[in-house]
Design an enzyme around this catalytic site. Sequence first.
Site, PDB file in Angstrom:
ATOM      1  N   TYR A   1      42.682  33.415  53.867  1.00 21.90           N
ATOM      2  CA  TYR A   1      41.740  33.702  52.775  1.00 21.90           C
ATOM      3  C   TYR A   1      40.326  34.067  53.205  1.00 21.90           C
ATOM      4  O   TYR A   1      39.571  34.612  52.399  1.00 21.90           O
ATOM      5  CB  TYR A   1      41.678  32.510  51.811  1.00 21.90           C
ATOM      6  CG  TYR A   1      42.911  32.416  50.956  1.00 21.90           C
ATOM      7  CD1 TYR A   1      43.003  33.107  49.757  1.00 21.90           C
ATOM      8  CD2 TYR A   1      44.009  31.666  51.367  1.00 21.90           C
ATOM      9  CE1 TYR A   1      44.147  33.055  48.980  1.00 21.90           C
ATOM     10  CE2 TYR A   1      45.162  31.605  50.596  1.00 21.90           C
ATOM     11  CZ  TYR A   1      45.216  32.300  49.404  1.00 21.90           C
ATOM     12  OH  TYR A   1      46.352  32.256  48.641  1.00 21.90           O
TER      13      TYR A   1
ATOM     14  N   GLY B   1      37.740  36.321  54.511  1.00 19.92           N
ATOM     15  CA  GLY B   1      37.678  37.767  54.672  1.00 19.92           C
ATOM     16  C   GLY B   1      38.171  38.427  53.401  1.00 19.92           C
ATOM     17  O   GLY B   1      38.267  37.785  52.352  1.00 19.92           O
TER      18      GLY B   1
ATOM     19  N   ASP C   1      28.729  30.695  46.533  1.00 24.31           N
ATOM     20  CA  ASP C   1      28.395  30.883  47.947  1.00 24.31           C
ATOM     21  C   ASP C   1      27.865  29.599  48.576  1.00 24.31           C
ATOM     22  O   ASP C   1      28.221  29.258  49.712  1.00 24.31           O
ATOM     23  CB  ASP C   1      27.376  32.009  48.101  1.00 24.31           C
ATOM     24  CG  ASP C   1      27.951  33.378  47.774  1.00 24.31           C
ATOM     25  OD1 ASP C   1      29.180  33.495  47.581  1.00 24.31           O
ATOM     26  OD2 ASP C   1      27.161  34.342  47.718  1.00 24.31           O
TER      27      ASP C   1
ATOM     28  N   GLY D   1      40.411  39.743  50.537  1.00 25.64           N
ATOM     29  CA  GLY D   1      41.718  39.408  49.965  1.00 25.64           C
ATOM     30  C   GLY D   1      42.167  38.010  50.331  1.00 25.64           C
ATOM     31  O   GLY D   1      41.378  37.159  50.718  1.00 25.64           O
TER      32      GLY D   1
ATOM     33  N   HIS E   1      36.519  29.762  47.315  1.00 24.46           N
ATOM     34  CA  HIS E   1      35.450  30.754  47.160  1.00 24.46           C
ATOM     35  C   HIS E   1      35.985  32.022  46.483  1.00 24.46           C
ATOM     36  O   HIS E   1      35.341  32.566  45.582  1.00 24.46           O
ATOM     37  CB  HIS E   1      34.841  31.078  48.526  1.00 24.46           C
ATOM     38  CG  HIS E   1      33.674  31.998  48.467  1.00 24.46           C
ATOM     39  ND1 HIS E   1      33.754  33.308  48.869  1.00 24.46           N
ATOM     40  CD2 HIS E   1      32.389  31.794  48.049  1.00 24.46           C
ATOM     41  CE1 HIS E   1      32.565  33.876  48.706  1.00 24.46           C
ATOM     42  NE2 HIS E   1      31.724  32.983  48.212  1.00 24.46           N
ATOM     43  N   ASP E   2      37.159  32.480  46.903  1.00 26.70           N
ATOM     44  CA  ASP E   2      37.784  33.659  46.274  1.00 26.70           C
ATOM     45  C   ASP E   2      38.013  33.418  44.783  1.00 26.70           C
ATOM     46  O   ASP E   2      37.736  34.287  43.951  1.00 26.70           O
ATOM     47  CB  ASP E   2      39.118  33.996  46.942  1.00 26.70           C
ATOM     48  CG  ASP E   2      38.966  34.610  48.326  1.00 26.70           C
ATOM     49  OD1 ASP E   2      37.819  34.847  48.765  1.00 26.70           O
ATOM     50  OD2 ASP E   2      40.009  34.848  48.973  1.00 26.70           O
TER      51      ASP E   2
END
Length: 118
Positions: free
Chosen positions: A26, A28, A92, A30, A46-47
């Site tokens: 996860y 990076g 973030d 995608g 985070h995604d």
Amino acid sequence: NLIDFKNMIKCTNTRHWVSFTNYGCYCGYGGSGTPVDELDKCCQVHDKCYDTAKHVCKCSPSMTMYSYDCSEGKLTCKDNNTKCKDFVCNCDRTAALCFAKAPYNNKNFKIDPTKGCQ
């Protein structure tokens, strides 16, 4: 935005921010499958936070600039942010602090997602 996120990582971590750009399933661009460890789970969360920002705030988190302070490893999202900017800032901030706490496994850097992310 991604530049602010990079700088938050630099504020809270001794490891270079590039170490988090292609880690696990996860960290990076995608992501899929099951996170390989605690650090990869930070990236999955985070995604998901960015996905929520896209739908709830109708913004592009990777492009949304916000105001924050970094002092001695402490991150604070400033009060003058709009609702969307504050949401992205906290996505973030949470990830950068999570990265600082999670162990880093060199073997999970640049893994092959077709083999390690089922």
